[in-house]
Design a protein around this motif. Structure first.
Motif, short mmCIF file in Angstrom:
data_model
loop_
_atom_site.label_atom_id
_atom_site.label_comp_id
_atom_site.label_asym_id
_atom_site.label_seq_id
_atom_site.Cartn_x
_atom_site.Cartn_y
_atom_site.Cartn_z
N PRO A 44 -93.10 9.70 57.34
CA PRO A 44 -92.49 9.62 56.01
C PRO A 44 -91.55 8.42 55.89
N ASP A 45 -91.43 7.89 54.69
CA ASP A 45 -90.46 6.82 54.44
C ASP A 45 -89.05 7.26 54.83
N THR A 46 -88.77 8.54 54.62
CA THR A 46 -87.40 9.04 54.82
C THR A 46 -87.09 9.39 56.27
N TRP A 47 -88.03 9.16 57.17
CA TRP A 47 -87.77 9.44 58.59
C TRP A 47 -86.73 8.45 59.11
N PRO A 48 -85.62 8.92 59.67
CA PRO A 48 -84.55 8.01 60.10
C PRO A 48 -84.72 7.48 61.52
N GLY A 49 -85.87 7.73 62.12
CA GLY A 49 -86.05 7.36 63.52
C GLY A 49 -85.64 8.50 64.42
N PRO A 50 -85.94 8.41 65.71
CA PRO A 50 -85.61 9.50 66.63
C PRO A 50 -84.11 9.56 66.91
N HIS B 58 -73.68 6.25 63.66
CA HIS B 58 -74.31 7.54 63.34
C HIS B 58 -75.60 7.27 62.58
N THR B 59 -76.38 8.33 62.37
CA THR B 59 -77.60 8.21 61.58
C THR B 59 -77.25 8.20 60.10
N PRO B 60 -77.83 7.31 59.29
CA PRO B 60 -77.54 7.31 57.85
C PRO B 60 -77.81 8.68 57.23
N ASP B 61 -76.99 9.05 56.25
CA ASP B 61 -77.17 10.35 55.59
C ASP B 61 -78.44 10.38 54.75
N THR B 62 -78.79 9.24 54.17
CA THR B 62 -79.99 9.15 53.34
C THR B 62 -80.76 7.90 53.74
N TRP C 29 -78.29 9.75 45.71
CA TRP C 29 -77.88 9.10 46.95
C TRP C 29 -76.54 9.67 47.38
N HIS C 30 -76.38 9.91 48.67
CA HIS C 30 -75.12 10.48 49.14
C HIS C 30 -74.80 9.95 50.53
N GLY C 31 -73.51 9.90 50.84
CA GLY C 31 -73.09 9.43 52.16
C GLY C 31 -73.51 7.99 52.40
N THR C 32 -73.84 7.70 53.65
CA THR C 32 -74.32 6.37 54.02
C THR C 32 -75.82 6.30 53.74
N THR C 33 -76.20 5.42 52.83
CA THR C 33 -77.60 5.32 52.42
C THR C 33 -78.21 4.02 52.95
N MET C 34 -79.38 4.12 53.57
CA MET C 34 -80.07 2.94 54.08
C MET C 34 -81.35 2.72 53.29
#
Length: 216
Positions: A67-73, A185-189, A198-203
């Motif tokens: 998915p596009d929204t996958w933030p990586g492992p 940290h991992t981006p929130d979105t 959009w919320h928190g840290t968005t990439m």
């Protein structure tokens, strides 16, 4: 595809040199305990590889959903943690992929192929039954991820465009790892749709996300 030679390595095991029909070297196989095992593998693999494109043989496929929204492992996890893979079989894998893409969210990548029909498919489903999430979709644990890589290594057969997508995914994983290190940290979105909240840290990933793709 054709077999050029079967020979014994320094450590006593046997390998097979595989060449393209034009005489260009393709790859050296994994190791076999006996020459007979190497000969049997070479015969069956060549038959499968030479009939794969024409749809003349059953093939077991491993199709990765990204998915596009996958933030990586997560940090310390296997590279495909959080992803799912479909383990199935078909005589026309590309057509099967096209059918799957119609009703599946995210990018689908053919990551590995191997010769085999319903018996091999059922064997794999039993082997990874604890990871089954829905139908033929399985969560990518460390064991399953290693198996996917091993299957690709043994058979070396992928459509060129999917070889490229696998390499691109590896770069994406590395890029996301560096982003997490920078942020702490991992981006929130990650890669939200334009009409999503959009919320928190968005990439926004303008290389790998659908926002960067030409939909025309």
């Amino acid at each position: 595809m054709r077999i050029d030679r079967i020979y014994q390595c320094e450590h006593g095991k046997y390998v097979v040199d595989v060449y393209l029909d034009n005489g260009e070297f393709y790859f050296t196989s994994h190791h076999f305990e006996t020459k007979k095992e190497a000969e049997l593998w070479a015969e069956s693999w060549c038959y499968w590889a030479n009939n794969l494109i024409d749809g003349g043989v059953d093939t077991v496929y491993y199709i990765l959903q990204v998915p596009d929204t996958w933030p990586g492992p997560p940090i310390g996890a296997n590279p495909y943690s959080g992803l799912f893979v479909k383990i199935g079989r078909s005589k026309n894998v590309l057509q099967r992929l096209q059918n799957l893409q119609t009703g599946t969210y995210g990018e689908l990548i053919i990551h590995a192929l191997e010769p085999g029909g319903s018996e091999r498919e059922s064997e794999l489903h039993r082997q990874f039954s604890s990871l089954r999430r829905h139908g033929e979709w399985f969560a990518c644990s460390t064991e399953l991820t290693n198996h996917i890589y091993s299957t690709w290594y043994k058979n070396k057969m992928l459509p060129p465009e999917h070889q490229y997508e696998v390499l691109k995914l590896a770069h994406r994983i590395q890029d996301y790892k560096q982003i997490r290190q920078i942020l702490g940290h991992t981006p929130d979105t990650v890669n939200p749709a334009l009409d999503d909240e959009w919320h928190g840290t968005t990439m926004i990933d303008l290389v790998y996300s659908s926002l960067a793709k030409n939909e025309k």
